[in-house]
Design an enzyme around this catalytic site. Structure first.
Site, mmCIF file in Angstrom:
data_model
loop_
_atom_site.group_PDB
_atom_site.id
_atom_site.type_symbol
_atom_site.label_atom_id
_atom_site.label_comp_id
_atom_site.label_asym_id
_atom_site.label_seq_id
_atom_site.Cartn_x
_atom_site.Cartn_y
_atom_site.Cartn_z
ATOM 1 N N ASP A 51 60.852 53.592 32.753
ATOM 2 C CA ASP A 51 62.403 53.453 33.300
ATOM 3 C C ASP A 51 61.874 53.246 35.024
ATOM 4 O OD1 ASP A 51 64.006 53.602 31.427
ATOM 5 O OD2 ASP A 51 64.103 55.682 31.007
ATOM 6 N N GLY A 52 60.958 53.998 35.467
ATOM 7 C CA GLY A 52 60.517 53.886 36.740
ATOM 8 C C GLY A 52 60.233 52.495 37.103
ATOM 9 N N ARG A 90 78.002 74.824 49.856
ATOM 10 C CA ARG A 90 76.659 75.480 50.183
ATOM 11 C C ARG A 90 75.766 75.297 48.908
ATOM 12 N NH1 ARG A 90 80.158 79.000 52.986
ATOM 13 N NH2 ARG A 90 79.662 79.026 55.466
ATOM 14 N N SER A 96 71.218 63.756 37.169
ATOM 15 C CA SER A 96 72.522 64.271 37.164
ATOM 16 C C SER A 96 72.925 64.978 35.963
ATOM 17 C CB SER A 96 73.694 63.214 37.012
ATOM 18 O OG SER A 96 74.784 63.388 36.996
#
EC number: 2.7.1.23
Length: 292
Positions: free
Chosen positions: A73-74, A175, A191
Site C-alpha cells: 500500500d505504501g 486539546r 483513521s
C-alpha cells in the site's frame, strides 16, 4: 479481442528480491503480448534491463493508459499521488503486507491482469485531499494525500491546542495529540486505528478523527466532501507539522494556518471483475464473517 490498454507502465519501489522478480516477470509477459511497456527508471536500473523504454512517474502518467504498481500500500500511495494528476488507470499487484489497495495476488497476477487488459474490470474514482500550510501574504506549501492528512507534533508527543473551521465557520476547538482528516479511501487506515468510521469508497465525505483528545466530548465527525477545513493554532503551540499519507511532512510555523480540501483531480483505481469492497474488509481487516 480488442485491447483496452495499449501502453502500460510498470512502477513501484522494490525493497525485496521477490518484488523485483515480479517486476521482471510482468515486463517480459507484457512484451510477449505485444504491449508497449514503460518501466519506471529505478526499476529498469535495478533489473539491469536493456532495450527497454523507461520513464519517470510523470512521463508514465502522461504516456501510458494503465499503470501497474508492484508493491504494498505504501508503494501504491506514493505512486498514486503523482499518477492521479493524469488521465491514467492504476491497479496494484500486492508485494507488501496488507495490500488493501493492491488487489492482484502475486501468485495469480498474470491471469487476473489478462482479464483486466481485455476490459473485464471495475473502475472507481477515488478523491484526494489537498493540504496547504499558509500565512497571509506568504507563499503556500502544498501537498496531497490519498488516505489522510494528519496534524501532529513534530518530534516529541505533546498536547496541541487548535480550532477547526469548516467553510470558514467555527466548528469546534480541541486539546489533543492531533487530528486525522481522512478520505473514504483512508477510512480503513490510520483513521480506523484511532476509532474513526469506515466509509465506503464512493461516499462524498471527509472524516475528522481526534487523536487522544483531552475531553470526553470529542468524537469523530463526518462532513461533506465539498467542505474546506481550516486549522488555527494557539500561540502556545510550537513544533507542529502535518503529514500526508505518512510519507510527506510539512512543518507549521508560528502564525500559519492549515487549509484542507478535496483535490481538483482524482485517482482512477481499477479492480478485477470479482472485486468486492466488503470481501476485502473481511480478508484484509478481519471484518465479521457470515453466520450462515
Amino acid at each position: 479481442m480488442k485491447n483496452h490498454f495499449k501502453c502500460i507502465g510498470i512502477v513501484g519501489h522494490p525493497r525485496h528480491p521477490t518484488a523485483l522478480t515480479t517486476h521482471e516477470m510482468l515486463w517480459r509477459w507484457l512484451c510477449s503480448k505485444g504491449y508497449e511497456v514503460l518501466v519506471e527508471q529505478q526499476i529498469a536500473h535495478e533489473l539491469q534491463l536493456s532495450n527497454v523504454k523507461t520513464g519517470t512517474l510523470a512521463e508514465i502518467g502522461q504516456q501510458a493508459d494503465l499503470a501497474v504498481v508492484v508493491g504494498g500500500d505504501g508503494n501504491m500511495l506514493g505512486a498514486a499521488r503523482t499518477l492521479a494528476r493524469y488521465d491514467i488507470n492504476v491497479i496494484g499487484i500486492n508485494r507488501g503486507n496488507l495490500g488493501f489497495l493492491t488487489d492482484l495476488d502475486p501468485d495469480n497476477a498474470l491471469q487476473q491482469l489478462a482479464d483486466v487488459l481485455e476490459g473485464h474490470y471495475i473502475a472507481e474514482k477515488r478523491f484526494l485531499l489537498e493540504a496547504q500550510v499558509c500565512q497571509q501574504d506568504c507563499q503556500k506549501r502544498i501537498s496531497t494525500a490519498i488516505n489522510e492528512v494528519v496534524l501532529h507534533p513534530g518530534k516529541v508527543a505533546h498536547m496541541i491546542e487548535f480550532e477547526v473551521y469548516i467553510d470558514e465557520v467555527f466548528a469546534f476547538s480541541q486539546r489533543s495529540d492531533g487530528l486525522i482528516i481522512s478520505t473514504p479511501t483512508g477510512s480503513t487506515a490510520y483513521s480506523l486505528s484511532a476509532g474513526g468510521p469506515i466509509l465506503t469508497p464512493s461516499l462524498d465525505a471527509i472524516t475528522l478523527v481526534p487523536m487522544f483528545p483531552h475531553t470526553l466530548s470529542a468524537r469523530p465527525l463526518v462532513i461533506n466532501g465539498d467542505s474546506t477545513i481550516r486549522l488555527r493554532f494557539s500561540h502556545r503551540c510550537s513544533d507542529l507539522e502535518i503529514s500526508c499519507d505518512s510519507q510527506i511532512a510539512l512543518p507549521i510555523q508560528d502564525g500559519e494556518d492549515v487549509l484542507i480540501r478535496r483535490c481538483d483531480y482524482h485517482l482512477n483505481l481499477i479492480h478485477p471483475k470479482d472485486y468486492s469492497y466488503f470481501n476485502t474488509l473481511s480478508t484484509k481487516l478481519g471484518w465479521s464473517k457470515k453466520l450462515f
